[in-house]
Design a protein around this motif. Structure first.
Motif, short mmCIF file in Angstrom:
data_model
loop_
_atom_site.label_atom_id
_atom_site.label_comp_id
_atom_site.label_asym_id
_atom_site.label_seq_id
_atom_site.Cartn_x
_atom_site.Cartn_y
_atom_site.Cartn_z
N VAL A 100 0.86 -1.17 0.00
CA VAL A 100 0.00 0.00 0.00
C VAL A 100 0.90 1.23 0.00
O VAL A 100 1.74 1.39 0.90
N LEU A 101 0.74 2.08 -1.00
CA LEU A 101 1.50 3.32 -1.07
C LEU A 101 0.65 4.46 -0.52
O LEU A 101 -0.53 4.58 -0.84
N ALA A 102 1.27 5.26 0.34
CA ALA A 102 0.64 6.45 0.90
C ALA A 102 1.67 7.58 0.78
O ALA A 102 2.84 7.32 0.54
N PRO A 103 1.25 8.83 0.92
CA PRO A 103 2.21 9.92 0.80
C PRO A 103 3.42 9.72 1.71
O PRO A 103 3.28 9.56 2.91
N SER A 104 4.60 9.66 1.12
CA SER A 104 5.88 9.57 1.83
C SER A 104 6.13 8.21 2.48
O SER A 104 7.09 8.07 3.24
N GLY A 105 5.30 7.21 2.21
CA GLY A 105 5.51 5.93 2.87
C GLY A 105 4.95 4.75 2.10
O GLY A 105 4.17 4.91 1.15
N ARG A 106 5.38 3.55 2.53
CA ARG A 106 4.92 2.31 1.91
C ARG A 106 4.67 1.28 3.00
O ARG A 106 5.46 1.13 3.93
N ILE A 107 3.55 0.56 2.88
CA ILE A 107 3.20 -0.49 3.84
C ILE A 107 3.19 -1.81 3.09
O ILE A 107 2.44 -1.96 2.11
N ARG A 108 4.02 -2.75 3.51
CA ARG A 108 4.09 -4.05 2.84
C ARG A 108 3.49 -5.12 3.74
O ARG A 108 3.86 -5.27 4.90
N ASP A 109 2.57 -5.88 3.15
CA ASP A 109 1.89 -6.94 3.90
C ASP A 109 2.81 -8.14 4.13
O ASP A 109 3.59 -8.51 3.26
N ILE A 110 2.70 -8.72 5.31
CA ILE A 110 3.37 -9.99 5.60
C ILE A 110 2.29 -10.97 6.08
O ILE A 110 2.46 -11.69 7.06
N GLY A 111 1.15 -10.98 5.40
CA GLY A 111 0.03 -11.86 5.73
C GLY A 111 -0.81 -11.28 6.84
O GLY A 111 -0.61 -11.62 8.00
N THR A 112 -1.78 -10.42 6.52
CA THR A 112 -2.37 -9.64 7.61
C THR A 112 -3.67 -8.94 7.26
O THR A 112 -4.15 -8.98 6.14
N ARG A 113 -4.20 -8.25 8.28
CA ARG A 113 -5.34 -7.36 8.15
C ARG A 113 -4.97 -6.06 8.85
O ARG A 113 -4.59 -6.07 10.02
N PHE A 114 -5.08 -4.94 8.14
CA PHE A 114 -4.63 -3.68 8.73
C PHE A 114 -5.43 -2.51 8.19
O PHE A 114 -6.05 -2.59 7.12
N ASN A 115 -5.40 -1.41 8.95
CA ASN A 115 -6.13 -0.20 8.62
C ASN A 115 -5.12 0.91 8.30
O ASN A 115 -4.12 1.07 9.00
N VAL A 116 -5.38 1.68 7.24
CA VAL A 116 -4.54 2.82 6.89
C VAL A 116 -5.42 4.06 6.82
O VAL A 116 -6.44 4.05 6.11
N TYR A 117 -5.04 5.09 7.54
CA TYR A 117 -5.81 6.33 7.55
C TYR A 117 -4.90 7.51 7.24
O TYR A 117 -3.84 7.68 7.85
N GLN A 118 -5.33 8.32 6.27
CA GLN A 118 -4.61 9.55 5.94
C GLN A 118 -5.35 10.73 6.54
O GLN A 118 -6.45 11.08 6.09
N GLY A 119 -4.76 11.35 7.55
CA GLY A 119 -5.32 12.55 8.15
C GLY A 119 -4.56 13.78 7.72
O GLY A 119 -3.65 13.72 6.89
N ARG A 120 -4.92 14.91 8.29
CA ARG A 120 -4.26 16.16 7.92
C ARG A 120 -2.79 16.17 8.30
O ARG A 120 -1.97 16.82 7.65
N ASP A 121 -2.45 15.43 9.35
CA ASP A 121 -1.08 15.47 9.84
C ASP A 121 -0.26 14.25 9.44
O ASP A 121 0.84 14.04 9.95
N GLY A 122 -0.76 13.43 8.53
CA GLY A 122 0.02 12.29 8.07
C GLY A 122 -0.79 11.02 7.97
O GLY A 122 -2.02 11.04 7.91
N THR A 123 -0.10 9.89 7.96
CA THR A 123 -0.70 8.58 7.75
C THR A 123 -0.52 7.71 8.98
O THR A 123 0.57 7.64 9.55
N THR A 124 -1.59 7.01 9.37
CA THR A 124 -1.54 6.11 10.52
C THR A 124 -1.85 4.70 10.06
O THR A 124 -2.84 4.46 9.35
N VAL A 125 -1.00 3.76 10.44
CA VAL A 125 -1.15 2.34 10.08
C VAL A 125 -1.43 1.56 11.36
O VAL A 125 -0.67 1.65 12.33
N SER A 126 -2.52 0.79 11.37
CA SER A 126 -2.91 0.01 12.55
C SER A 126 -3.09 -1.44 12.12
O SER A 126 -3.86 -1.74 11.21
N VAL A 127 -2.38 -2.36 12.78
CA VAL A 127 -2.38 -3.77 12.39
C VAL A 127 -3.30 -4.56 13.32
O VAL A 127 -3.06 -4.64 14.53
#
Length: 322
Positions: free
Chosen positions: A174-201
């Motif tokens: 998953v590509l987001a501004p200034s970052g990349r999230i690579r799955d290693i077999g999972t379920r996760f949430n990605v949120y882009q807010g005004r102050d950046g990106t939050t990844v929750s596994v």
């Protein structure tokens, strides 16, 4: 997704494409087709690929020119002509199967690209070609690009939960501004807010990298991490999974959150201008569960819990005041 090197499945898929083009519409044939789709998770993406090859390379009138698409169509035009001329359905199916196996990478990329979006207050569940699933939250946009060796999606705006079908030979990113999230077999949430990106596994593990980080951060289930627009990566923390995914139940959950954050979240779900009459109100703390679909109810709960009043300005904006 099915690999173009799976000729047996490609042949079966081409058989069903041609059979349905020939008018296979009886209840018995429909049940047989559904049974074939259900028999193997690779069958549906194989069928979609075969149908796309057959249909999408015939340009429609007024279609804008595209160099890549024109080149790809040129490679198929003669083969399609020969397939159509074949009287024997078995020979037609074999010819189309060979055509699918020979699909060049450019065409494969083109056939597996898509964009999904939601408006304010909308959600969308998407089944991807490889069996992975994505649920988009309100006011979000996602672009999918599956290629030979990678599965890549770009979250251009908003929030999504990813339930990924793991394939170590073909990483899911998953590509987001200034970052990349690579799955290693999972379920996760990605949120882009005004102050950046939050990844929750929620399940499994992911690997997070940013443009300014020197080491990749591996996040196990129960961990959350944040990075800003410059790629500055924070430290992993624990999080409340029920609160993060409450949006899937039309809820917003706040635990001692600043009032400004609460209004920012409500604005994601409703096309309304929410304003604070006094900047001193910004840091008032809010806790509670609020319906994301009912702005009036949410504001009433906030007004009852805090020393504020709610009024509507002449401009139509909703103003929170003392």
């Amino acid at each position: 997704m099915i690999k173009p090197t799976d000729p047996d499945i490609a042949e079966q898929a081409s058989h069903w494409v041609l059979k349905r083009l020939d008018g296979a519409g009886s209840n018995t044939e429909q049940r047989a087709f559904q049974a074939w789709l259900d028999a193997d998770p690779r069958h549906l993406p194989a069928y979609r690929h075969a149908a796309a090859v057959w249909r999408n390379f015939a340009p429609s009138e007024g279609q804008p020119a595209d160099v890549n698409l024109t080149n790809a169509r040129a490679q198929f035009r003669e083969a399609q002509y020969q397939i159509r001329r074949a009287r024997n359905r078995r020979l037609r199916g074999l010819a189309l199967a060979a055509l699918l196996v020979a699909t060049p990478p450019l065409t494969w990329n083109w056939l597996n690209s898509a964009e999904y979006r939601t408006g304010k207050g909308q959600r969308l569940s998407v089944a991807l070609a490889d069996g992975s699933r994505v649920e988009l939250n309100t006011d979000s946009r996602l672009r999918v690009n599956y290629a030979w060796q990678t599965r890549q999606v770009t979250l251009e705006r908003g929030e999504a939960v990813f339930d990924v079908k793991h394939d170590p030979a073909k990483p899911f990113e998953v590509l987001a501004p200034s970052g990349r999230i690579r799955d290693i077999g999972t379920r996760f949430n990605v949120y882009q807010g005004r102050d950046g990106t939050t990844v929750s596994v929620m399940e499994g593990e992911v690997e997070v990298a940013t443009v300014s980080s020197t080491l990749n951060e591996r996040l196990p289930a129960g961990s959350q991490i944040h990075f800003d627009a410059r790629g500055s990566l924070g430290a992993p923390t624990a999080f409340d999974a029920d609160a993060v995914t409450a949006w899937q139940k039309n809820l917003l959950v706040f635990r001692n959150a600043p009032l400004t954050e609460v209004l920012e979240q409500l604005s994601r779900y409703h096309a309304v201008d929410l304003q604070l009459a006094d900047p001193a109100l910004r840091d008032l703390k809010v806790s509670g569960d609020f319906p994301s679909t009912d702005l009036t109810a949410a504001l009433k709960v906030i007004a009852a819990a805090l020393p504020i009043k709610i009024r509507q300005a002449a401009s139509g904006a909703i103003v929170l005041d003392r």
